[in-house]
Scaffold this motif. Structure first.
Motif, PDB file in Angstrom:
ATOM      1  N   GLU A 167       0.971  -1.199  -0.023  1.00 28.14           N
ATOM      2  CA  GLU A 167      -0.026   0.042   0.004  1.00 28.14           C
ATOM      3  C   GLU A 167       0.806   1.273   0.038  1.00 28.14           C
ATOM      4  N   GLN A 168       0.362   2.242  -0.812  1.00 28.88           N
ATOM      5  CA  GLN A 168       1.093   3.593  -0.649  1.00 28.88           C
ATOM      6  C   GLN A 168       1.310   3.979   0.727  1.00 28.88           C
ATOM      7  N   THR A 169       0.566   3.754   1.606  1.00 28.35           N
ATOM      8  CA  THR A 169       0.758   4.196   3.122  1.00 28.35           C
ATOM      9  C   THR A 169       2.072   3.685   3.786  1.00 28.35           C
ATOM     10  N   GLN A 170       2.299   2.441   3.085  1.00 21.58           N
ATOM     11  CA  GLN A 170       3.283   1.564   3.777  1.00 21.58           C
ATOM     12  C   GLN A 170       4.749   2.241   3.538  1.00 21.58           C
ATOM     13  N   LEU A 171       5.009   3.191   2.244  1.00 16.46           N
ATOM     14  CA  LEU A 171       6.019   3.902   1.942  1.00 16.46           C
ATOM     15  C   LEU A 171       6.378   4.851   2.760  1.00 16.46           C
ATOM     16  N   PRO A 172       7.978   5.142   2.868  1.00 21.50           N
ATOM     17  CA  PRO A 172       8.392   6.222   3.383  1.00 21.50           C
ATOM     18  C   PRO A 172       7.677   7.586   2.866  1.00 21.50           C
ATOM     19  N   GLN A 173       7.384   8.665   3.677  1.00 27.27           N
ATOM     20  CA  GLN A 173       6.522   9.680   3.123  1.00 27.27           C
ATOM     21  C   GLN A 173       7.408  10.647   1.953  1.00 27.27           C
ATOM     22  N   ASN A 174       8.514  10.342   1.720  1.00 30.73           N
ATOM     23  CA  ASN A 174       9.027  11.108   0.617  1.00 30.73           C
ATOM     24  C   ASN A 174       9.121  10.344  -0.695  1.00 30.73           C
ATOM     25  N   VAL A 175       8.418   9.160  -0.913  1.00 29.26           N
ATOM     26  CA  VAL A 175       8.608   8.279  -2.126  1.00 29.26           C
ATOM     27  C   VAL A 175       7.274   9.053  -2.763  1.00 29.26           C
ATOM     28  N   ARG A 176       7.413   9.324  -4.103  1.00 26.96           N
ATOM     29  CA  ARG A 176       6.276   9.629  -5.114  1.00 26.96           C
ATOM     30  C   ARG A 176       5.794   8.334  -5.615  1.00 26.96           C
ATOM     31  N   VAL A 177       4.887   8.175  -5.672  1.00 24.14           N
ATOM     32  CA  VAL A 177       4.175   7.128  -6.435  1.00 24.14           C
ATOM     33  C   VAL A 177       3.733   7.497  -7.934  1.00 24.14           C
ATOM     34  N   VAL A 178       4.348   6.817  -8.770  1.00 21.85           N
ATOM     35  CA  VAL A 178       3.961   7.115 -10.429  1.00 21.85           C
ATOM     36  C   VAL A 178       3.328   5.991 -10.986  1.00 21.85           C
ATOM     37  N   SER A 179       2.339   6.084 -11.990  1.00 18.76           N
ATOM     38  CA  SER A 179       1.390   5.250 -12.332  1.00 18.76           C
ATOM     39  C   SER A 179       2.126   4.177 -12.807  1.00 18.76           C
ATOM     40  N   SER A 180       3.183   4.370 -13.878  1.00 19.01           N
ATOM     41  CA  SER A 180       4.018   3.373 -14.368  1.00 19.01           C
ATOM     42  C   SER A 180       5.513   3.712 -14.253  1.00 19.01           C
ATOM     43  N   GLY A 181       6.168   2.584 -13.781  1.00 17.53           N
ATOM     44  CA  GLY A 181       7.735   3.195 -13.908  1.00 17.53           C
ATOM     45  C   GLY A 181       8.321   3.186 -15.259  1.00 17.53           C
ATOM     46  N   VAL A 182       7.919   2.302 -16.230  1.00 16.10           N
ATOM     47  CA  VAL A 182       8.508   2.574 -17.601  1.00 16.10           C
ATOM     48  C   VAL A 182       8.099   3.936 -18.149  1.00 16.10           C
ATOM     49  N   MET A 183       7.023   4.181 -18.061  1.00 13.36           N
ATOM     50  CA  MET A 183       6.346   5.432 -18.543  1.00 13.36           C
ATOM     51  C   MET A 183       7.518   6.785 -17.889  1.00 13.36           C
TER      52      MET A 183
END
Length: 104
Positions: A73-89
């Motif tokens: 879950e995004q909430t499990q990540l450190p606060q400064n990590v930005r989630v992007v929809s697709s790593g390849v994109m």
């Protein structure tokens, strides 16, 4: 200068951290993004990586597809990590915008 480090293998976290730390010692100003996808996204949860992830001069991205595949879950990540929809994109966009691609 702008650079994106790509981690898609869990065992590459340490090598990437060392590369980034060495780059930060250089006198040139550089913008650094670490993009993580695949099974390597689980490295965001590893206590051994927390000091590296807390490096203020570095931006961290996580692929949402990889998060879902690894049941993170995004909430499990450190606060400064930005989630992007697709790593390849994200890699395509960053390289289009002048980021140098490095895959340790």
């Amino acid at each position: 200068m702008k650079v994106v480090f790509h981690i898609d293998e869990l065992e590459k976290w340490s090598e990437t951290a060392n590369n980034v730390k060495n780059l930060l010692k250089e006198p040139d100003e550089v913008t650094i993004i670490v993009l993580v996808n695949g099974k390597a996204v689980t490295g965001y949860l590893d206590a051994d990586n927390q000091a590296f992830i807390a490096t203020e001069q570095v931006h961290f991205h996580a692929c949402n597809n990889a998060l879902r595949a690894n049941k993170i879950e995004q909430t499990q990540l450190p606060q400064n990590v930005r989630v992007v929809s697709s790593g390849v994109m994200d890699l395509i966009k960053l390289q289009t915008n002048g980021y140098t691609y490095i895959k340790p």
